[in-house]
Design an enzyme around this catalytic site. Structure first.
Site, mmCIF file in Angstrom:
data_model
loop_
_atom_site.group_PDB
_atom_site.id
_atom_site.type_symbol
_atom_site.label_atom_id
_atom_site.label_comp_id
_atom_site.label_asym_id
_atom_site.label_seq_id
_atom_site.Cartn_x
_atom_site.Cartn_y
_atom_site.Cartn_z
ATOM 1 N N PHE A 1 51.385 -19.182 75.842
ATOM 2 C CA PHE A 1 51.502 -18.505 74.533
ATOM 3 C C PHE A 1 50.581 -19.075 73.468
ATOM 4 O O PHE A 1 50.337 -18.448 72.446
ATOM 5 C CB PHE A 1 52.960 -18.569 74.039
ATOM 6 N N LYS B 1 47.400 -11.693 83.255
ATOM 7 C CA LYS B 1 48.835 -11.597 82.900
ATOM 8 C C LYS B 1 49.011 -12.449 81.648
ATOM 9 O O LYS B 1 49.101 -13.666 81.708
ATOM 10 C CB LYS B 1 49.687 -12.126 84.055
ATOM 11 N N GLU C 1 54.145 -13.404 77.839
ATOM 12 C CA GLU C 1 55.031 -12.376 77.273
ATOM 13 C C GLU C 1 55.401 -12.709 75.828
ATOM 14 O O GLU C 1 55.874 -11.851 75.089
ATOM 15 C CB GLU C 1 56.288 -12.199 78.137
ATOM 16 N N SER D 1 52.943 -24.838 81.228
ATOM 17 C CA SER D 1 53.638 -26.127 81.305
ATOM 18 C C SER D 1 53.496 -26.718 82.711
ATOM 19 O O SER D 1 53.279 -25.995 83.685
ATOM 20 C CB SER D 1 55.113 -25.923 80.966
ATOM 21 N N CYS E 1 47.544 -28.177 73.726
ATOM 22 C CA CYS E 1 47.594 -29.100 74.867
ATOM 23 C C CYS E 1 46.722 -30.326 74.634
ATOM 24 O O CYS E 1 46.763 -31.261 75.421
ATOM 25 C CB CYS E 1 47.200 -28.388 76.148
ATOM 26 N N GLU F 1 56.814 -33.961 76.744
ATOM 27 C CA GLU F 1 55.971 -33.134 75.878
ATOM 28 C C GLU F 1 56.875 -32.412 74.874
ATOM 29 O O GLU F 1 57.761 -31.646 75.269
ATOM 30 C CB GLU F 1 55.195 -32.107 76.715
HETATM 31 P P1 NAD Z 1 54.935 -21.732 80.334
HETATM 32 O O1 NAD Z 1 54.724 -22.593 81.526
HETATM 33 O O2 NAD Z 1 56.322 -21.490 79.871
HETATM 34 O O3 NAD Z 1 54.326 -20.263 80.609
HETATM 35 C C1 NAD Z 1 53.015 -20.080 81.075
HETATM 36 C C2 NAD Z 1 52.963 -18.794 81.891
HETATM 37 O O4 NAD Z 1 53.817 -18.914 83.031
HETATM 38 C C3 NAD Z 1 53.415 -17.566 81.124
HETATM 39 O O5 NAD Z 1 52.528 -16.519 81.406
HETATM 40 C C4 NAD Z 1 54.821 -17.294 81.660
HETATM 41 O O6 NAD Z 1 55.102 -15.912 81.718
HETATM 42 C C5 NAD Z 1 54.789 -17.875 83.052
HETATM 43 N N1 NAD Z 1 56.060 -18.517 83.443
HETATM 44 C C6 NAD Z 1 56.939 -19.174 82.639
HETATM 45 N N2 NAD Z 1 57.962 -19.666 83.361
HETATM 46 C C7 NAD Z 1 57.729 -19.324 84.638
HETATM 47 C C8 NAD Z 1 58.428 -19.548 85.861
HETATM 48 N N3 NAD Z 1 59.562 -20.233 85.895
HETATM 49 N N4 NAD Z 1 57.902 -19.047 86.994
HETATM 50 C C9 NAD Z 1 56.746 -18.362 86.984
HETATM 51 N N5 NAD Z 1 56.046 -18.115 85.851
HETATM 52 C C10 NAD Z 1 56.520 -18.590 84.698
HETATM 53 O O7 NAD Z 1 54.020 -22.310 79.179
HETATM 54 P P2 NAD Z 1 53.977 -21.866 77.641
HETATM 55 O O8 NAD Z 1 55.233 -22.325 76.982
HETATM 56 O O9 NAD Z 1 53.588 -20.448 77.523
HETATM 57 O O10 NAD Z 1 52.738 -22.735 77.114
HETATM 58 C C11 NAD Z 1 52.860 -24.043 76.658
HETATM 59 C C12 NAD Z 1 52.500 -25.028 77.742
HETATM 60 O O11 NAD Z 1 51.180 -24.786 78.209
HETATM 61 C C13 NAD Z 1 52.496 -26.473 77.251
HETATM 62 O O12 NAD Z 1 53.073 -27.273 78.252
HETATM 63 C C14 NAD Z 1 51.017 -26.779 77.082
HETATM 64 O O13 NAD Z 1 50.679 -28.150 77.179
HETATM 65 C C15 NAD Z 1 50.441 -25.992 78.209
HETATM 66 N N6 NAD Z 1 49.021 -25.720 77.994
HETATM 67 C C16 NAD Z 1 48.124 -26.417 78.734
HETATM 68 C C17 NAD Z 1 46.773 -26.210 78.553
HETATM 69 C C18 NAD Z 1 45.778 -26.992 79.350
HETATM 70 O O14 NAD Z 1 44.583 -26.753 79.224
HETATM 71 N N7 NAD Z 1 46.195 -27.923 80.185
HETATM 72 C C19 NAD Z 1 46.337 -25.275 77.605
HETATM 73 C C20 NAD Z 1 47.277 -24.571 76.877
HETATM 74 C C21 NAD Z 1 48.627 -24.800 77.074
#
Ligand code: NAD
Length: 481
Positions: free
Chosen positions: A151, A175, A178, A228, A283, A382
């Site tokens: 997000f 994708k 959401e 994450s 991140c 985090e």
């Molecule tokens: P998230 O893991 O909740 O969601 C990321 C994606 O995975 C979304 O598209 C979501 O629909 C999907 N998703 C969520 N839960 C899922 C599950 N149980 N099974 C399958 N798919 C699932 O992450 P977020 O809250 O959207 O973003 C924040 C996180 O992203 C933080 O941990 C941040 O550090 C990380 N991030 C990392 C980088 C990097 O370059 N390493 C960059 C940006 C964000």
């Protein structure tokens, strides 16, 4: 059907989703309902894969110089619509307009680098590898790839991937998160206007079910994931089981080392920008400051002077440094960490709980803890919010040990005026994105982006030259005539 319900983009056309469930997206600064996301699954992903597969047949045969032409058009459209895109990022994510525009500009740079595909896709050749035998190694596209986005950078993160993938001759499915789907909605309007052939770029809205469908679809060759760490690890493992190529960028807990010889004013400002920019939902945000020796005293004082200057409110309004957190649930999680820090015995120097911005959204003010020990939850986990932890350590070696013990390693920085310290840090630090006198160590489009240890699952990082390795297979042709 509500006007706010979003459509998928499949095979060059906007397509209503049959998904029964939908996710409400609220502007995090105002709580206004701004979109309803159809939570697609197997059927929607399959429709996009069919379109992408059909398009792949001719797209991979399209000369690379022609494949980059729609990217040139997209770059021009992105320049023209950058303010609108930035405003959309602010509206759905909450970060302020300058931050949003910064992320859009970084995204545009991805397109600029991907346009270099005719040079960057070049292979290698050598004649007479044996008498009269020549050998050529070419890069070939592989088929349909997909990106799954978080997000926090809704316009930029998908652009880490799709420009490179399609320039290499693959077709693609995005994708979006959401939680922040509108930036990609606008992106795909521009993609449509740029006249990519139908099916080359597709978008499917959804959450976990769409991700599962992507992982399990036999006709998706590879997946780029950002989110994450637990989900990154799951995507990496499950894609591996399916024989897919995968790069999965995960979460972060970024350490910043401050040496006593650092430039004081500059260091304090850089740390405040890093920790509280984008409301800490970055991140690469500074999370734990390791203040070496005497730096602790001036750093603590400096942070206490600088942090109250951070203005908090609706990021679409002028003069706001820090917007809201993404959702009420996430705000409650961040507040829970502040409570935990107090209960675990850290010294709360600035408390962002209960801040009144005059807005309805999900705000937490800049929060500062000192006396943070590595075993506390605020040091281990985090938080992804505006909470900065400070720990005093005696030496740079102690700081390095603390960094090495943490399971996550996305980015890490040192502030110093000493070359010896900077060299030791760069040499020893285990985060794959390292900064020297840099608050946010973000590699630009022409370098690879991604961390190490529990912050990255895979081999090849995002964008830069590594994107051309990730999105192509190498074929060696050995010839005798
Ligand atoms: P998230 O893991 O909740 O969601 C990321 C994606 O995975 C979304 O598209 C979501 O629909 C999907 N998703 C969520 N839960 C899922 C599950 N149980 N099974 C399958 N798919 C699932 O992450 P977020 O809250 O959207 O973003 C924040 C996180 O992203 C933080 O941990 C941040 O550090 C990380 N991030 C990392 C980088 C990097 O370059 N390493 C960059 C940006 C964000």
């Amino acid at each position: 059907m509500s006007d706010l319900r979003l459509a998928n983009y499949i095979g060059g056309a906007w397509t209503a989703s049959d998904a029964k469930q939908q996710h409400d997206v609220l502007n995090p600064a105002t709580t206004e309902l701004i979109a309803q996301v159809p939570m697609g699954g197997t059927a929607e992903v399959d429709a996009a894969v069919q379109a992408a597969r059909a398009a792949y047949a001719s797209w991979r045969r399209t000369p690379v110089v022609d494949r980059v032409q729609p990217l040139y058009r997209l770059k021009a459209l992105l320049e023209q619509h950058a303010p609108e895109l930035a405003a959309t990022v602010t509206r759905e994510n909450g970060k302020n307009l300058a931050e949003a525009m910064g992320s859009v500009r970084r995204g545009i740079q991805m397109v600029e680098v991907a346009i270099g595909a005719p040079s960057l896709m070049l292979g290698q050749s050598l004649e007479d590898v044996a008498s009269g035998i020549d050998c050529t190694s070419v890069r070939q596209p592989m088929g349909v790839f997909a990106a799954i986005a978080p997000f926090n950078f809704p316009a930029m993160v998908p652009m880490w991937f799709f420009p490179f993938a399609v320039a290499c001759g693959n077709t693609f499915i995005v994708k979006p998160s959401e939680q922040t789907p509108l930036s990609q909605q606008l992106m795909f309007e521009l993609i449509h206007e740029a006249e990519f052939p139908a099916g080359v770029l597709n978008m499917v809205h959804g959450g976990k079910d769409a991700v599962t469908a992507i992982i399990e679809h036999p006709d998706i060759e590879g997946v780029s994931f950002v989110g994450s760490s637990p989900v990154a690890e799951l995507v990496y493992r499950e894609c591996g089981k399916q024989g897919k190529r995968v790069q999965a960028l995960g979460g972060a807990k970024n350490f910043v080392v401050v040496m006593p010889d650092a430039d004081r004013e500059f260091t304090v400002k850089a740390i405040v920008d890093s920790a509280f920019g984008c409301c800490g939902e970055r991140c690469l945000a500074a999370a734990v400051v390791l203040a070496v020796g005497d730096s602790h005293e001036w750093l603590r004082k400096g942070l206490l002077e600088e942090m109250p200057k951070v203005t908090v409110g609706d990021g679409s309004k002028p003069g706001i440094d820090m917007g809201p957190l993404i959702t009420k649930t996430h705000m409650q999680k961040v507040l829970g960490y502040i409570d935990a820090g107090v209960n675990e015995g850290a010294e709360l120097l600035l408390d962002g709980r209960g801040i009144d911005t005059g807005e309805k959204g999900w705000f937490v003010g800049p929060t500062l803890f000192d006396g943070v020990h590595p075993e506390m939850s605020i040091a281990r986990e985090e938080i992804f919010g505006p909470v900065l932890c400070v720990s005093k350590v005696d030496t740079l070696d102690d700081a390095m040990q603390a960094i090495h013990k943490h399971p996550l390693a996305n980015a890490s920085s040192i502030f110093t005026t000493g070359g010896k310290h900077a060299r030791q840090f760069g040499y020893e630090v285990d985060a794959a994105m390292a900064g020297v006198n840099i608050g946010v160590a973000a590699p630009m489009a022409f370098f690879g982006f991604g961390g190490s240890k529990g912050s990255f699952f895979g081999d090849l990082k995002a964008h830069g030259r590594e994107a051309f390795d990730f999105y192509t297979d190498r074929k060696v042709i050995i010839s005798r005539w």
